[in-house]
Structures are given as structure tokens and as C-alpha cells.
Design a protein around this motif. Structure first.
Motif, short mmCIF file in Angstrom:
data_model
loop_
_atom_site.label_atom_id
_atom_site.label_comp_id
_atom_site.label_asym_id
_atom_site.label_seq_id
_atom_site.Cartn_x
_atom_site.Cartn_y
_atom_site.Cartn_z
N PRO A 13 -0.18 -14.10 -6.18
CA PRO A 13 0.29 -14.78 -5.32
C PRO A 13 -0.46 -15.01 -4.23
CG PRO A 13 1.81 -13.10 -5.70
CD PRO A 13 0.64 -13.00 -6.46
N GLU A 14 -0.34 -16.23 -3.65
CA GLU A 14 -0.67 -16.20 -2.12
C GLU A 14 -0.17 -15.19 -1.16
OE1 GLU A 14 -2.95 -18.76 -1.04
OE2 GLU A 14 -3.11 -19.32 -3.00
N GLY A 15 -0.98 -14.84 -0.04
CA GLY A 15 -0.51 -14.01 0.94
C GLY A 15 -1.14 -12.34 0.38
N LEU A 16 -1.61 -12.43 -0.86
CA LEU A 16 -1.98 -10.92 -1.02
C LEU A 16 -3.46 -11.05 -1.04
CD1 LEU A 16 0.56 -9.85 -3.82
CD2 LEU A 16 0.49 -9.25 -1.26
N ALA A 17 -4.24 -10.02 -0.71
CA ALA A 17 -5.65 -9.75 -0.91
C ALA A 17 -6.22 -8.42 -1.32
CB ALA A 17 -6.44 -10.41 0.35
N THR A 18 -7.21 -8.33 -1.59
CA THR A 18 -7.71 -6.98 -1.99
C THR A 18 -8.69 -6.50 -0.69
OG1 THR A 18 -10.15 -7.77 -2.67
CG2 THR A 18 -8.40 -7.45 -4.44
N ARG A 19 -9.03 -5.27 -0.56
CA ARG A 19 -9.64 -4.96 0.36
C ARG A 19 -11.01 -5.44 1.01
NH1 ARG A 19 -9.15 0.25 2.93
NH2 ARG A 19 -7.54 1.61 1.96
N ARG A 20 -11.90 -5.91 -0.09
CA ARG A 20 -13.01 -6.77 0.14
C ARG A 20 -12.61 -8.12 0.65
NH1 ARG A 20 -17.64 -5.68 -4.37
NH2 ARG A 20 -17.64 -3.50 -3.88
N GLN A 21 -11.53 -8.63 0.10
CA GLN A 21 -11.19 -10.01 0.72
C GLN A 21 -10.54 -10.09 1.96
OE1 GLN A 21 -8.35 -10.70 -2.29
NE2 GLN A 21 -9.81 -12.11 -3.72
N LEU A 22 -9.78 -8.70 2.45
CA LEU A 22 -9.31 -8.80 3.94
C LEU A 22 -10.61 -8.68 4.55
CD1 LEU A 22 -6.36 -6.40 3.61
CD2 LEU A 22 -6.09 -8.70 4.03
N ARG A 23 -11.69 -7.85 4.28
CA ARG A 23 -13.02 -7.52 5.13
C ARG A 23 -13.55 -8.84 5.05
NH1 ARG A 23 -14.63 -3.30 8.26
NH2 ARG A 23 -16.98 -3.90 8.82
N ALA A 24 -13.70 -9.70 4.37
CA ALA A 24 -14.39 -11.11 4.58
C ALA A 24 -13.59 -11.77 5.53
CB ALA A 24 -14.55 -11.67 2.93
N MET A 25 -12.41 -11.62 5.66
CA MET A 25 -11.64 -12.48 6.47
C MET A 25 -11.52 -12.02 7.83
SD MET A 25 -8.26 -13.46 4.63
CE MET A 25 -8.18 -12.41 3.18
N GLY A 26 -12.24 -10.52 7.98
CA GLY A 26 -12.37 -9.91 9.34
C GLY A 26 -11.21 -8.99 9.72
N LEU A 27 -10.45 -8.60 8.66
CA LEU A 27 -9.27 -7.90 8.59
C LEU A 27 -9.39 -6.60 7.88
CD1 LEU A 27 -6.68 -10.75 7.77
CD2 LEU A 27 -7.37 -9.89 9.79
N ARG A 28 -8.43 -5.80 8.11
CA ARG A 28 -8.07 -4.19 7.32
C ARG A 28 -6.85 -4.24 6.80
NH1 ARG A 28 -6.76 -0.33 11.38
NH2 ARG A 28 -6.63 -1.14 13.35
N PRO A 29 -6.34 -3.20 5.97
CA PRO A 29 -4.83 -3.09 5.74
C PRO A 29 -4.37 -2.44 6.93
CG PRO A 29 -6.59 -2.35 3.96
CD PRO A 29 -7.40 -2.64 5.09
N GLY A 30 -4.77 -1.65 7.59
CA GLY A 30 -4.09 -1.47 8.89
C GLY A 30 -3.04 -0.35 8.57
N GLY A 31 -2.98 0.61 7.80
CA GLY A 31 -2.11 1.52 7.32
C GLY A 31 -0.89 1.09 6.41
N GLN A 32 -0.92 -0.15 6.01
CA GLN A 32 0.21 -0.58 5.10
C GLN A 32 -0.01 -0.11 3.69
OE1 GLN A 32 0.02 -4.69 3.66
NE2 GLN A 32 -1.72 -4.94 4.95
N ASP A 33 1.21 0.14 3.00
CA ASP A 33 1.17 0.63 1.76
C ASP A 33 0.63 -0.39 0.88
OD1 ASP A 33 1.98 3.02 2.22
OD2 ASP A 33 4.21 2.67 2.18
N VAL A 34 0.13 -0.28 -0.49
CA VAL A 34 -0.18 -1.17 -1.33
C VAL A 34 0.87 -2.01 -1.85
CG1 VAL A 34 -1.23 -1.34 -3.76
CG2 VAL A 34 -1.78 0.32 -2.27
N ALA A 35 0.81 -3.33 -1.77
CA ALA A 35 1.90 -4.19 -2.04
C ALA A 35 2.07 -4.38 -3.62
CB ALA A 35 1.63 -5.54 -1.30
N ALA A 36 0.83 -4.68 -4.25
CA ALA A 36 0.76 -4.94 -5.69
C ALA A 36 -0.28 -4.45 -6.51
CB ALA A 36 1.26 -6.40 -6.03
N GLU A 37 -0.57 -4.62 -7.67
CA GLU A 37 -1.82 -4.42 -8.30
C GLU A 37 -2.23 -5.63 -9.02
OE1 GLU A 37 -1.30 -0.98 -10.92
OE2 GLU A 37 -1.31 0.36 -9.37
N LEU A 38 -3.63 -5.62 -9.18
CA LEU A 38 -4.18 -6.56 -9.89
C LEU A 38 -4.97 -6.40 -11.10
CD1 LEU A 38 -4.83 -9.92 -9.88
CD2 LEU A 38 -6.86 -9.26 -8.54
#
Length: 110
Positions: A13-38
């Protein structure tokens, strides 16, 4: 213990991203737990699994400071010095050889 939701390849669904996708957006997980698996199915092997993180909880990537740049340059330079002869090889020493090419193959050096 709660289980994570599992999504098939390209059906997350929209609103979820992998680490690489977050990095491409200039973001990082920031200590949050994994929300789902793909899961990406593969033939005759177990599926590839990627962890998904919430984009709204992601934090910006920390900027590189001059000290971090210096530490990175020093680490890269250290991987170019041959432990046998002590010379700068001009390239990263392969871990499979553990030394520069002329030291690893002395008979082929001209």
C-alpha cells in the motif's frame, strides 16, 4: 507476539517504503520498527523478503559533516595500501587476495 503483514511484490500500500526507497527520498527509518514485509516469489527457491517502513515516521538523512568526510576518506585510503609491500596500489585491495596484484602474482609482473 503480533505478526507483520506480508504483501506480494508490487502490491504494497501507499505510505510504506523499503530502506532504499527511503534513502532515494532523502529519508531514513529513524529507529521505527518494521511495519510490514514484502515478498518477491522466485522459482524453486524461497521468496526474497524486503522490510517496509512507514514514510510518515521516517526522518531526514543526517548530513555529512567535515569530520565524517575525513573519516570516510581515511578508511578508503587505508584499503588501498598493500600490507605486504606498503605501497599505495591506487585501487582497493581485493579481500580475496589480501595484497596488491604485483605482490600476489610476482611471476607475471613485468
Amino acid at each position: 507476539m503480533a505478526t507483520l503483514p506480508v504483501y506480494r511484490w508490487r502490491l504494497a500500500p501507499e505510505g510504506l517504503a523499503t530502506r532504499r526507497q527511503l534513502r532515494a527520498m532523502g529519508l531514513r527509518p529513524g529507529g521505527q520498527d518494521v511495519a510490514a514485509e514484502l515478498e518477491r516469489p522466485r522459482r524453486r527457491r524461497e521468496p526474497l523478503v524486503a522490510y517496509l517502513y512507514r514514510i510518515d515516521l521516517a526522518r531526514p538523512v543526517r548530513p555529512m559533516t567535515p569530520a565524517r568526510w575525513a573519516a570516510l576518506a581515511a578508511a578508503n585510503a587505508a584499503q588501498q595500501v598493500c600490507p605486504e609491500c606498503g605501497r599505495d596500489a591506487g585501487y582497493r585491495i581485493p579481500t580475496s587476495l589480501g595484497m596488491c596484484t604485483p605482490c600476489a602474482y610476482p611471476d607475471t609482473a613485468a
